[in-house]
Scaffold this motif. Sequence first.
Motif, PDB file in Angstrom:
ATOM      1  N   PHE A 138      12.013   7.121  -3.851  1.00 28.86           N
ATOM      2  CA  PHE A 138      11.173   5.942  -4.022  1.00 28.86           C
ATOM      3  C   PHE A 138      10.765   5.390  -2.662  1.00 28.86           C
ATOM      4  CE2 PHE A 138      13.536   5.387  -8.239  1.00 28.86           C
ATOM      5  CZ  PHE A 138      12.547   6.065  -8.943  1.00 28.86           C
ATOM      6  N   ALA A 139      11.645   5.505  -1.674  1.00 30.56           N
ATOM      7  CA  ALA A 139      11.333   5.030  -0.320  1.00 30.56           C
ATOM      8  C   ALA A 139      10.175   5.833   0.262  1.00 30.56           C
ATOM      9  CB  ALA A 139      12.565   5.130   0.573  1.00 30.56           C
ATOM     10  N   ASP A 140      10.213   7.150   0.102  1.00 31.70           N
ATOM     11  CA  ASP A 140       9.156   8.025   0.607  1.00 31.70           C
ATOM     12  C   ASP A 140       7.819   7.684  -0.054  1.00 31.70           C
ATOM     13  OD1 ASP A 140       7.983  10.265   1.979  1.00 31.70           O
ATOM     14  OD2 ASP A 140       8.193  11.424   0.126  1.00 31.70           O
ATOM     15  N   ILE A 141       7.841   7.516  -1.370  1.00 33.09           N
ATOM     16  CA  ILE A 141       6.615   7.171  -2.094  1.00 33.09           C
ATOM     17  C   ILE A 141       6.151   5.772  -1.684  1.00 33.09           C
ATOM     18  CG2 ILE A 141       5.623   6.740  -4.386  1.00 33.09           C
ATOM     19  CD1 ILE A 141       7.615   8.897  -5.435  1.00 33.09           C
ATOM     20  N   GLY A 142       7.108   4.867  -1.470  1.00 30.67           N
ATOM     21  CA  GLY A 142       6.777   3.507  -1.060  1.00 30.67           C
ATOM     22  C   GLY A 142       5.994   3.474   0.238  1.00 30.67           C
ATOM     23  N   VAL A 143       6.386   4.313   1.198  1.00 25.72           N
ATOM     24  CA  VAL A 143       5.655   4.383   2.469  1.00 25.72           C
ATOM     25  C   VAL A 143       4.210   4.792   2.199  1.00 25.72           C
ATOM     26  CG1 VAL A 143       5.461   5.676   4.639  1.00 25.72           C
ATOM     27  CG2 VAL A 143       7.695   4.840   3.876  1.00 25.72           C
ATOM     28  N   GLU A 144       4.027   5.739   1.300  1.00 22.36           N
ATOM     29  CA  GLU A 144       2.689   6.247   0.983  1.00 22.36           C
ATOM     30  C   GLU A 144       1.814   5.192   0.304  1.00 22.36           C
ATOM     31  OE1 GLU A 144       0.989   9.728  -1.897  1.00 22.36           O
ATOM     32  OE2 GLU A 144       2.692  10.241  -0.624  1.00 22.36           O
ATOM     33  N   VAL A 145       2.409   4.376  -0.577  1.00 25.64           N
ATOM     34  CA  VAL A 145       1.615   3.414  -1.346  1.00 25.64           C
ATOM     35  C   VAL A 145       1.709   1.988  -0.806  1.00 25.64           C
ATOM     36  CG1 VAL A 145       1.758   4.813  -3.444  1.00 25.64           C
ATOM     37  CG2 VAL A 145       3.418   2.959  -3.097  1.00 25.64           C
ATOM     38  N   GLY A 146       2.472   1.792   0.265  1.00 29.57           N
ATOM     39  CA  GLY A 146       2.575   0.469   0.866  1.00 29.57           C
ATOM     40  C   GLY A 146       3.447  -0.506   0.087  1.00 29.57           C
ATOM     41  N   ARG A 147       4.514  -0.004  -0.523  1.00 25.43           N
ATOM     42  CA  ARG A 147       5.435  -0.845  -1.287  1.00 25.43           C
ATOM     43  C   ARG A 147       6.870  -0.466  -0.935  1.00 25.43           C
ATOM     44  NH1 ARG A 147       1.268  -2.945  -1.862  1.00 25.43           N
ATOM     45  NH2 ARG A 147       0.309  -3.796  -3.740  1.00 25.43           N
ATOM     46  N   SER A 148       7.798  -1.352  -1.239  1.00 29.22           N
ATOM     47  CA  SER A 148       9.213  -1.072  -0.981  1.00 29.22           C
ATOM     48  C   SER A 148       9.754  -0.106  -2.034  1.00 29.22           C
ATOM     49  CB  SER A 148      10.018  -2.368  -1.038  1.00 29.22           C
ATOM     50  OG  SER A 148      10.031  -2.868  -2.366  1.00 29.22           O
ATOM     51  N   ALA A 149      10.878   0.522  -1.714  1.00 25.44           N
ATOM     52  CA  ALA A 149      11.514   1.442  -2.669  1.00 25.44           C
ATOM     53  C   ALA A 149      11.848   0.736  -3.990  1.00 25.44           C
ATOM     54  CB  ALA A 149      12.758   2.070  -2.053  1.00 25.44           C
TER      55      ALA A 149
END
Length: 153
Positions: free
Chosen positions: A23-34
């Motif tokens: 979720f952290a990795d995806i969060g970086v991509e979408v601009g949101r927290s894990a």
Amino acid sequence: MRKTNDIDECIVRALSGDARRTFADIGVEVGRSAPAVKRRVDRLCEEGAILGFTVRINPHSARGQTEGIIKLYCHRNTTPEMIRRGLSNHPEVVSASRITGDADALVHVSVSGTRHFEQVLQRITAEPFVERAKSFLVQTPLIRRIGVVSPMD
């Protein structure tokens, strides 16, 4: 700032490509927290937009699998439910879909080789709803997109 649907679509696309991404990795991509990504994924699961998570197996890996496609031509008055019920008895069937055109259904099978493919083809064509079939062996898969992502409403 991205709209909610755009963020959800990006999250689904990321998970479709690799459901093991954090979720952290995806969060970086979408601009949101894990935690925010996790909440969105949980909500998408609850709403039925995400039906589950799975493993994609390469049929040409060490298992030595062969793939085949079977176009089914069914007797008149055959319902989609009759086809689904009949094909669900064959564990080699990977997917089956009703289609437009001259055939009624397209069946994707995974087998251990050409001899096994012949056996499966014989069993499927022996189903009472099948009038005839046309079969194809897959030589080289060119594109594989499991869990195709389309824009969310």
